[in-house]
Design a protein around this motif. Structure first.
Motif, PDB file in Angstrom:
ATOM      1  N   GLN A 176     -10.563  27.150  36.374  1.00  0.00           N
ATOM      2  CA  GLN A 176     -11.196  25.863  36.642  1.00  0.00           C
ATOM      3  C   GLN A 176     -11.772  25.275  35.367  1.00  0.00           C
ATOM      4  N   ARG A 194     -10.879  18.985  45.265  1.00  0.00           N
ATOM      5  CA  ARG A 194     -11.632  18.375  46.362  1.00  0.00           C
ATOM      6  C   ARG A 194     -11.408  16.868  46.361  1.00  0.00           C
ATOM      7  N   TYR A 250     -22.173  12.233  39.644  1.00  0.00           N
ATOM      8  CA  TYR A 250     -22.924  13.378  40.179  1.00  0.00           C
ATOM      9  C   TYR A 250     -22.810  14.628  39.315  1.00  0.00           C
ATOM     10  N   CYS A 251     -21.889  14.627  38.356  1.00  0.00           N
ATOM     11  CA  CYS A 251     -21.507  15.893  37.733  1.00  0.00           C
ATOM     12  C   CYS A 251     -22.159  16.137  36.375  1.00  0.00           C
ATOM     13  N   GLU A 256     -13.565  14.893  47.495  1.00  0.00           N
ATOM     14  CA  GLU A 256     -14.962  14.472  47.236  1.00  0.00           C
ATOM     15  C   GLU A 256     -15.526  13.550  48.319  1.00  0.00           C
ATOM     16  N   PRO A 313     -23.456  21.866  49.296  1.00  0.00           N
ATOM     17  CA  PRO A 313     -24.436  20.785  49.230  1.00  0.00           C
ATOM     18  C   PRO A 313     -24.354  20.080  47.880  1.00  0.00           C
ATOM     19  N   TYR A 314     -24.548  18.763  47.883  1.00  0.00           N
ATOM     20  CA  TYR A 314     -24.738  18.056  46.607  1.00  0.00           C
ATOM     21  C   TYR A 314     -26.036  18.563  45.995  1.00  0.00           C
ATOM     22  N   LEU A 315     -26.009  18.883  44.701  1.00  0.00           N
ATOM     23  CA  LEU A 315     -27.204  19.357  44.003  1.00  0.00           C
ATOM     24  C   LEU A 315     -27.424  18.486  42.778  1.00  0.00           C
ATOM     25  N   MET A 323     -18.513  17.199  49.001  1.00  0.00           N
ATOM     26  CA  MET A 323     -19.915  17.590  48.903  1.00  0.00           C
ATOM     27  C   MET A 323     -20.645  17.101  50.143  1.00  0.00           C
ATOM     28  N   LEU A 368     -22.398  22.146  36.576  1.00  0.00           N
ATOM     29  CA  LEU A 368     -22.105  20.936  37.340  1.00  0.00           C
ATOM     30  C   LEU A 368     -23.393  20.412  37.951  1.00  0.00           C
ATOM     31  N   TYR A 369     -24.295  21.360  38.272  1.00  0.00           N
ATOM     32  CA  TYR A 369     -25.604  21.033  38.849  1.00  0.00           C
ATOM     33  C   TYR A 369     -26.586  22.043  38.297  1.00  0.00           C
TER      34      TYR A 369
HETATM   35  N1  5AD Z   1     -23.535  19.179  43.165  1.00  0.00           N
HETATM   36  C1  5AD Z   1     -22.710  19.888  43.969  1.00  0.00           C
HETATM   37  N2  5AD Z   1     -21.395  20.008  43.744  1.00  0.00           N
HETATM   38  C2  5AD Z   1     -20.901  19.388  42.666  1.00  0.00           C
HETATM   39  N3  5AD Z   1     -19.645  19.314  42.207  1.00  0.00           N
HETATM   40  C3  5AD Z   1     -19.652  18.569  41.070  1.00  0.00           C
HETATM   41  N4  5AD Z   1     -20.898  18.162  40.788  1.00  0.00           N
HETATM   42  C4  5AD Z   1     -21.698  18.655  41.779  1.00  0.00           C
HETATM   43  C5  5AD Z   1     -23.075  18.559  42.064  1.00  0.00           C
HETATM   44  N5  5AD Z   1     -23.912  17.872  41.284  1.00  0.00           N
HETATM   45  C6  5AD Z   1     -18.502  19.871  42.927  1.00  0.00           C
HETATM   46  C7  5AD Z   1     -17.422  18.807  43.132  1.00  0.00           C
HETATM   47  C8  5AD Z   1     -16.237  19.378  42.384  1.00  0.00           C
HETATM   48  C9  5AD Z   1     -16.534  20.855  42.358  1.00  0.00           C
HETATM   49  C10 5AD Z   1     -15.844  21.613  41.271  1.00  0.00           C
HETATM   50  O1  5AD Z   1     -17.930  20.912  42.192  1.00  0.00           O
HETATM   51  O2  5AD Z   1     -17.140  18.703  44.529  1.00  0.00           O
HETATM   52  O3  5AD Z   1     -15.006  19.105  42.991  1.00  0.00           O
END
Ligand code: 5AD
Ligand code: FES
Length: 344
Positions: free
Chosen positions: A104, A158, A66-67, A160, A229-231, A199, A305-306
């Protein structure tokens, strides 16, 4: 209908089935939000704590699906801040009233334990009245012990997702939920104040998974719980998956506030990214921490990250005053305080 919400507030607990119902919106959502805000006010008044986030490296040896800074993303331009640059961020942050610095980064081999200890020792010497938070991913116990001895007192990691099967869908085989949890328990034993989280709306996540997240947090009893939110990010294998939803994230923040009345709950950058007033709504849903960026503007866009991350063009001072205004606009205020957890 607020029976579940009322009982969650009263007992901080529900059965799995009841939690599933509540997560899926079975109770009056506005009532849940109002109760969460009331509980937050009981414990923290209208105070909002800040943490200055220093994203000091976007190199990462991991490949989380996801990252955006995963190892396999060759499109990412990589950077590292020098020790001097990190200390300059702290100096600027201190002037702007920050009393917590969060370092971080990705899991970057360049930053050996010696290098981290050197940085932490210097920050500790210069700012004895500040909290030093590390967010460096999974580390061995001995490394964590050394960082603690050097003066670090908090750690964010986290979990996760607390479901093993789901964890395997989000991460390559080299990474395991067991090791991540072990790391969190080590942190607790070493006397760190610990932050965990997950997330919301990550690919393949089910309501049952969210219940597992809440159960794991009940075991761990972390000081901080960060959720967002996951992005989606187009340079990852999950490029086709939709974003998580703001509504569900806000809903989960309120549930967390009722289950963990004492907790530090950040209104995260991801929440501010999915909606222009996401962080404000996060505060109204029960959050009580904001974590603006102190990284030099030159590198901010690179810690992606997103996609569409907010505040990438703003100086630290602009972020600080923007955030003060935003927090005040919903009736809370940023305080100059190290911002320790208040366990009753
Ligand atoms: N969308 C949202 N949160 C994310 N993280 C990493 N990738 C994404 C993403 N695509 C969050 C993870 C990580 C934190 C630093 O950022 O939960 O632990
Ligand atoms: Fe960064 Fe508003 S918080 S510009």
């Amino acid at each position: 209908m607020s029976e579940l919400t009322e009982r969650l507030q009263r007992t901080q607990n529900l059965s799995d089935e009841e939690l599933m119902l509540l997560i899926e919106g079975g109770d009056d959502q506005e009532d849940l939000r109002r109760r969460a805000d009331a509980v937050r006010r009981e414990h923290y008044g209208t105070d909002v704590y800040t943490r200055g986030l220093i994203e000091f490296t976007n190199y990462c040896r991991n490949d989380c699906y996801y990252c955006g800074i995963r190892r396999s993303n060759t499109a990412a331009k990589r950077y590292r801040l020098s020790e001097e640059e990190i200390l300059a961020c702290c100096a600027q942050g201190y002037e702007l009233d920050f009393r917590t610095f969060v370092l971080q980064g990705g899991e970057d081999g360049y930053f050996t334990d010696d290098r981290i200890c050197s940085i932490v020792t210097k920050i500790r010497e210069r700012y004895p009245d500040c909290a030093i938070t590390l967010s460096l991913g999974e580390k061995e116990r001995e490394s964590l012990r050394r960082f603690r001895d050097a003066g670090a007192n908090r750690y964010l990691l986290r979990h996760e997702t607390a479901d093993d099967e789901h964890y395997k869908k989000l991460h390559p085989a080299q990474l395991s939920l067991a090791h991540r949890k072990e790391c969190l328990w080590n942190l607790k034993e070493l006397g760190y104040q610990v932050g965990s989280g997950f997330m919301v709306g990550s690919p393949y996540q089910t309501t049952q998974n969210l219940v597992s997240d809440l159960r794991f947090l009940q075991e761990l009893q972390p000081d901080m719980i960060g959720i967002g939110p996951y992005l989606t990010h187009k340079e990852t294998p999950f490029r086709e998956f939709p974003n998580g939803s703001m509504e569900q994230t806000l809903h989960m923040i309120s549930i967390l506030r009722l289950m963990f009345p004492y907790a530090l709950l950040p209104a995260t950058t991801a929440l501010g990214t999915i909606h222009p007033r996401g962080r404000e709504m996060g505060l109204q849903a029960g959050a009580n921490v904001v974590m603006p960026n102190l990284s030099p503007t030159g590198v901010r866009k690179l810690y992606q990250l997103y996609e569409n991350k907010i505040c990438t063009g703003d100086e630290a001072a602009e972020c600080r005053s923007c955030l003060s205004r935003r927090v005040a606009s919903v009736g809370y205020q940023i305080v100059t305080d190290v911002g320790d957890v208040k366990r009753s």
